[in-house]
Design a protein around this motif. Structure first.
Motif, PDB file in Angstrom:
ATOM      1  N   VAL A   2       0.846  -1.180   0.000  1.00  0.00           N
ATOM      2  CA  VAL A   2       0.000   0.000   0.000  1.00  0.00           C
ATOM      3  C   VAL A   2       0.883   1.233   0.000  1.00  0.00           C
ATOM      4  N   GLN A   4       0.584   5.373   0.516  1.00  0.00           N
ATOM      5  CA  GLN A   4      -0.262   6.485   0.928  1.00  0.00           C
ATOM      6  C   GLN A   4       0.640   7.663   1.267  1.00  0.00           C
ATOM      7  N   LYS A  16      -3.063   8.506  11.274  1.00  0.00           N
ATOM      8  CA  LYS A  16      -3.607   8.008  10.006  1.00  0.00           C
ATOM      9  C   LYS A  16      -2.786   6.815   9.507  1.00  0.00           C
ATOM     10  N   MET A  17      -1.475   6.887   9.654  1.00  0.00           N
ATOM     11  CA  MET A  17      -0.625   5.776   9.230  1.00  0.00           C
ATOM     12  C   MET A  17      -0.915   4.539  10.081  1.00  0.00           C
ATOM     13  N   ASP A  19      -3.685   3.779  11.566  1.00  0.00           N
ATOM     14  CA  ASP A  19      -4.981   3.254  11.136  1.00  0.00           C
ATOM     15  C   ASP A  19      -4.866   2.491   9.828  1.00  0.00           C
ATOM     16  N   LEU A  20      -4.011   2.948   8.926  1.00  0.00           N
ATOM     17  CA  LEU A  20      -3.830   2.288   7.634  1.00  0.00           C
ATOM     18  C   LEU A  20      -3.223   0.906   7.812  1.00  0.00           C
ATOM     19  N   SER A  22      -2.571  -1.537  10.876  1.00  0.00           N
ATOM     20  CA  SER A  22      -3.336  -2.503  11.668  1.00  0.00           C
ATOM     21  C   SER A  22      -2.378  -3.499  12.310  1.00  0.00           C
TER      22      SER A  22
END
Length: 76
Positions: A2, A4, A16-17, A19-20, A22
């Motif tokens: 991924v 981002q 945010k990272m 959350d991306l 996990s």
């Protein structure tokens, strides 16, 4: 994989990272490291006990280095 982009000026970028990724990302990273360690063992030492010993040695050394660096540079 991924990709981002994160804005370095965004104070919420780290959240945010996180959350991306996990918890599965951490698990996958450790499993890849175990597999690489397994592949790097000499044929005559390629067994689970040796893998565990070497992997723990590497992790323990990395954690100790992190502690020493934290003390040296004043981080938590």
């Amino acid at each position: 994989m991924v990709f981002q982009a994160f804005d370095p000026d965004d104070e919420e970028s780290f959240g945010k990272m996180r959350d991306l990724f996990s918890p599965a990302q951490v698990d996958q990273s450790f499993r890849q490291a175990l597999m690489l360690c397994w592949m790097m063992l000499p044929d005559d030492k390629r067994n689970i006990d040796e893998l565990e010993q070497q992997f723990r040695r590497i992790v323990d050394r990395a954690l100790q280095n992190l502690r020493e660096d934290g003390q040296a540079f004043g981080s938590k």
